[in-house]
Design a protein around this motif. Structure first.
Motif, PDB file in Angstrom:
ATOM      1  N   THR A 178       4.156  -2.354   3.721  1.00  0.00           N
ATOM      2  CA  THR A 178       4.631  -3.114   2.567  1.00  0.00           C
ATOM      3  C   THR A 178       4.333  -2.301   1.325  1.00  0.00           C
ATOM      4  O   THR A 178       3.421  -1.472   1.311  1.00  0.00           O
ATOM      5  CB  THR A 178       3.950  -4.500   2.482  1.00  0.00           C
ATOM      6  N   THR A 179       5.116  -2.540   0.276  1.00  0.00           N
ATOM      7  CA  THR A 179       4.975  -1.781  -0.963  1.00  0.00           C
ATOM      8  C   THR A 179       5.100  -2.731  -2.139  1.00  0.00           C
ATOM      9  O   THR A 179       5.920  -3.646  -2.116  1.00  0.00           O
ATOM     10  CB  THR A 179       6.060  -0.699  -1.063  1.00  0.00           C
ATOM     11  N   GLU A 180       4.308  -2.478  -3.156  1.00  0.00           N
ATOM     12  CA  GLU A 180       4.308  -3.287  -4.376  1.00  0.00           C
ATOM     13  C   GLU A 180       4.378  -2.335  -5.569  1.00  0.00           C
ATOM     14  O   GLU A 180       3.652  -1.354  -5.609  1.00  0.00           O
ATOM     15  CB  GLU A 180       2.994  -4.072  -4.393  1.00  0.00           C
ATOM     16  N   ILE A 181       5.264  -2.627  -6.534  1.00  0.00           N
ATOM     17  CA  ILE A 181       5.430  -1.756  -7.699  1.00  0.00           C
ATOM     18  C   ILE A 181       5.224  -2.566  -8.969  1.00  0.00           C
ATOM     19  O   ILE A 181       5.812  -3.627  -9.134  1.00  0.00           O
ATOM     20  CB  ILE A 181       6.835  -1.121  -7.740  1.00  0.00           C
ATOM     21  N   SER A 182       4.379  -2.037  -9.865  1.00  0.00           N
ATOM     22  CA  SER A 182       4.187  -2.623 -11.195  1.00  0.00           C
ATOM     23  C   SER A 182       4.556  -1.559 -12.215  1.00  0.00           C
ATOM     24  O   SER A 182       4.134  -0.409 -12.100  1.00  0.00           O
ATOM     25  CB  SER A 182       2.735  -3.043 -11.408  1.00  0.00           C
ATOM     26  N   ILE A 183       5.330  -1.962 -13.226  1.00  0.00           N
ATOM     27  CA  ILE A 183       5.792  -1.025 -14.244  1.00  0.00           C
ATOM     28  C   ILE A 183       5.219  -1.447 -15.585  1.00  0.00           C
ATOM     29  O   ILE A 183       5.347  -2.605 -15.977  1.00  0.00           O
ATOM     30  CB  ILE A 183       7.319  -0.994 -14.308  1.00  0.00           C
TER      31      ILE A 183
END
Length: 192
Positions: A178-183
């Protein structure tokens, strides 16, 4: 205030060279690291680079003294495993980040590796490609002499092995995680 549109095409986010692979008795290749989850916390800079921290949650399948991750054309500031600062070095010619923990990593124990980095790769379109090419890493767009109304935007296309140009990762397209991205910043973001 200018708004930067960020588009990340993550169809193959898992594709990002691994620690040594080994072959099972059935002849199938098994990686020595199993990535369970990856978090990306990135900041987009108008000077056309990213800074960020990625946290990779993983286990190892065999006792390891060194981990190899894909990391192409970037500067690494810090690596820590389970909040303990860890030695590392870059093999630029092999596009690898080599992580050297204080002692061997124990199989089947879940760990968290945090890496702080900055990208240096300049993703340019290939003029010889009729479609313009997706390139590698993050591509930045801004108004130009011919397109004055163009919005500021950045996008990345990771398939099949280009994610290593915008974040350190474990290159194993057949392994799921699983992958989580915060910008960070004044951005609009979209991914698929």
């Amino acid at each position: 205030m200018k708004q930067l549109i960020l588009l990340f095409f993550l169809t193959s986010l898992n594709s990002c060279e691994t620690s040594k692979n080994r072959t099972n008795s059935d002849g199938k290749t098994q990686s020595s690291i199993d990535v369970l989850h990856q978090e990306l916390n990135i900041e987009i800079h108008p000077e056309e680079f990213l800074t960020g921290t990625t946290t990779i949650y993983f286990t190892v399948n065999t006792k390891l003294d060194t981990l190899a991750l894909s990391a192409a054309d970037m500067e690494i500031f810090n690596v820590a495993i389970d909040n303990k600062k860890t030695e590392f070095f870059l093999e630029q010619d092999k596009q690898r980040l080599m992580v050297v923990p204080d002692g061997p990593l124990t199989p089947s124990v879940e760990m968290a590796m945090e890496i702080t980095y900055k990208t240096k790769h300049k993703n340019q379109s290939d003029p010889a490609n009729i479609w313009g090419s997706f390139g590698k890493g993050v591509r930045f767009f801004k108004p130009s002499k011919t397109e004055k109304e163009r919005r500021h935007q950045a996008w990345a296309f990771s398939e099949a092995e280009s994610a290593k140009y915008w974040f350190p990762c474990h290159n194993a397209p057949t392994e799921l995680r699983t992958t989580e991205i915060s910008i960070t910043g004044k951005t609009a973001a979209q991914s698929n």
